[in-house]
Design a protein around this motif. Structure first.
Motif, mmCIF file in Angstrom:
data_model
loop_
_atom_site.group_PDB
_atom_site.id
_atom_site.type_symbol
_atom_site.label_atom_id
_atom_site.label_comp_id
_atom_site.label_asym_id
_atom_site.label_seq_id
_atom_site.Cartn_x
_atom_site.Cartn_y
_atom_site.Cartn_z
ATOM 1 N N TRP A 17 19.580 29.250 70.231
ATOM 2 C CA TRP A 17 20.818 28.516 70.523
ATOM 3 C C TRP A 17 21.864 28.783 69.451
ATOM 4 N N VAL A 21 25.614 30.629 70.296
ATOM 5 C CA VAL A 21 26.934 29.989 70.174
ATOM 6 C C VAL A 21 27.776 30.636 69.082
ATOM 7 N N LEU A 27 31.188 29.549 74.238
ATOM 8 C CA LEU A 27 32.011 28.348 74.170
ATOM 9 C C LEU A 27 33.457 28.602 74.581
ATOM 10 N N THR A 80 22.847 18.070 70.044
ATOM 11 C CA THR A 80 23.266 19.471 70.070
ATOM 12 C C THR A 80 23.882 19.831 71.417
ATOM 13 N N ALA A 84 27.857 20.719 72.108
ATOM 14 C CA ALA A 84 28.271 21.977 72.735
ATOM 15 C C ALA A 84 29.151 21.709 73.950
ATOM 16 N N ILE A 110 27.292 18.730 66.414
ATOM 17 C CA ILE A 110 26.549 19.976 66.189
ATOM 18 C C ILE A 110 26.141 20.098 64.724
ATOM 19 N N VAL A 163 23.187 27.277 76.552
ATOM 20 C CA VAL A 163 23.727 26.420 75.499
ATOM 21 C C VAL A 163 23.241 24.983 75.660
#
Length: 518
Positions: A17, A21, A27, A80, A84, A110, A163
């Motif tokens: 993960w 990201v 994102l 988390t 996200a 995060i 994600v």
């Protein structure tokens, strides 16, 4: 074994993960121009990560269940995923009043959740042998990078779903049935610290060693940010184009490190080979090689240097955690504390180094400095770290429990090749034993001969010093039944019937004990 694989799988998914990201456009999927907002977002997240490390390290030292409980695992995973989601939704709303607050909230969640997961890793593996910690950290990193590279074969929408899936899947795995770490091998013990009443000057050496490690972490983080800036600004590469070579290089480096660790070190060391200071310096040399080739590369080809640096840096992250575990055992402290210190330094270096390196790259763009000058100076700094900082006597004491005046050889190896491990019984056996050192050496010799497990070795060391079972229970954070079971197994393996017989056997010394029939 099931507990080990469960933790490896859970942390591998979380590292997957992290790199997805950071090194993909996931994102940014619904954003038109998120570049500037994304940089600010990660600065906020890094500061939140720093705050979380301090907060959870303090709370975890008082109440370990805060880190290892099922609620903590689920809280980290859900935070988390929620962070996200907030981040992905904030970029399209960057021009709206609520967009800034949504972005800040996502970064905060995060940052906090990542610090909690990191300290969970340290808490779960705290009682494992140092060599096993090395294998565990390497394999969890490698698993995460492999998932990232496989995900690159699919459309971006797959990454977007990962994600949210990966942190929740990681939480579900980590929150499974609680199991104590079970070492897969009898050669290296679970790490038995030296005397609890360490003298002040030895504690000072320990602190200086921790400072040396933190300094190395800061230098490596700043150098990594510099290559990232060069790849983006000079090479013209985006996050994903930069991430693929960097993480591919990291995966190759970790694969080589695994091969080095699993090759038997000597006949006296069974199980995974411990990490050495020479190997640690070799990792730094790989980072320096990345900067040596930079002046010869142009445009997108500079990402090749970033791949070389990735091979060294990911190996360093794995090795540095083993060093933290080893140092914590020498001082009878929690590994989570030292991991928190190390990663907090890394977080600060990333924030400060990113800003400084942007200015440095601007001077290269304006031709005030040239790329060759910057690269050679960086190589010089890395060499100083490799030859001075990591080779200092304080650093050696921190990772090995060796005082600055000692000159120890193990199987003909020089002090440069001394093993970084949670237990220094190989070195102790070559010293002239006296007092507590002699007892510790005898316990280690008996443990080798009669096949005590790492945890049984820890219990045996405490019993040999006259500690009671309630003390063993408290010291090792285990239940009363577990402490009694370990003691019973020790007595059975050594063919003794009471604690006094066990102590007498230890005081006699392994070299005067005849081999029994079993």
């Amino acid at each position: 074994m099931k507990g080990n694989l469960r933790w490896l799988a859970g942390f591998s998914l979380y590292w997957a993960w992290v790199v997805i990201v950071f090194y993909s456009d996931t994102l940014m999927l619904f954003s038109t121009d998120p570049a500037s907002s994304l940089e600010v977002f990660w600065v906020w997240a890094t500061w939140a990560h720093f705050v979380g490390l301090v907060l959870f390290a303090i709370l975890g030292a008082r109440t370990p269940q805060i880190l290892t409980g099922k609620l903590a695992c689920w809280a980290a995973g859900c935070a988390t995923a929620l962070g996200a989601a907030a981040a992905a939704g904030s970029f399209p709303l960057a021009s709206q009043p609520g967009g800034l607050w949504l972005s800040f909230g996502g970064a905060f969640l995060i940052g906090l959740s990542s610090s909690l997961v990191l300290l969970q890793w340290a808490a779960f593996f705290e009682r494992a042998p140092s060599s096993s910690v090395g294998i565990a950290s390497v394999m969890s990193f490698a698993g995460g990078l492999l998932v990232y590279l496989v995900a690159r074969l699919f459309p971006l929408m797959v990454d977007f779903s990962l994600v949210f899936i990966l942190p929740l899947a990681s939480a579900a795995i980590l929150a499974g049935p609680a199991q104590e770490y079970v070492s897969q091998g009898e050669g290296e013990g679970g790490g038995v610290a030296s005397s609890e009443d360490a003298s002040l000057w030895r504690r000072r050496s320990f602190v200086l060693g921790l400072v040396a490690l933190v300094l190395a972490v800061v230098v490596f983080a700043v150098c990594g940010e510099l290559l990232r800036s060069l790849s983006v600004r000079v090479g013209g590469a985006g996050a994903q184009a930069m991430g693929i070579p960097y993480l591919t290089g990291g995966l190759v480096g970790l694969a080589v490190l695994v091969a080095v660790l699993v090759v038997p070190g000597s006949k006296r060391v069974r199980g995974p080979r411990p990490i050495t200071i020479s190997l640690l310096r070799g990792v730094v040399l790989v980072m320096a090689l990345a900067f040596l080739v930079v002046p010869f590369l142009e445009g997108p080809a500079i990402s090749f240097a970033y791949a070389i640096f990735g091979a060294g840096f990911w190996c360093f992250r794995a090795v540095s955690w083993v060093v933290c575990f080893s140092g914590a055992r020498h001082l009878h402290a929690r590994a989570t504390t030292f991991v928190a210190v190390m990663d907090a330094a890394f977080a600060i270096a990333v924030v400060g180094g990113g800003e400084a390196n942007d200015l440095l790259v601007s001077t290269i763009d304006s031709q005030v400095l040239n790329l060759a000058t910057v690269s050679l100076f960086t190589v010089f700094v890395l060499m100083v770290v490799a030859l001075v900082v990591l080779n200092s006597s304080a650093m050696r004491y921190f990772v090995q429990g060796v005082t600055s005046g000692d000159s120890i050889k193990v199987d003909g190896a020089t002090e440069d090749e001394l093993q970084i491990s949670g237990a220094d019984h190989g070195a102790a056996a070559n010293e002239a034993p006296s007092g507590d050192t002699r007892l510790a050496a005898n316990v280690d010799a008996l443990a080798e001969r009669y096949g005590l497990t790492p945890r049984e070795r820890e219990v045996a060391h405490l019993l040999a010093r006259g500690r009671s079972l309630p003390f063993v229970q408290k010291e090792l954070h285990i239940s009363q039944n577990t402490a009694q079971t370990h003691a019973r197994h020790i007595y059975r393996k050594l063919s003794v019937h009471s604690r006094q017989e066990f102590i007498d056997l230890v005081e006699i010394g392994n070299y005067q004990v005849k081999e029994d029939s079993h």
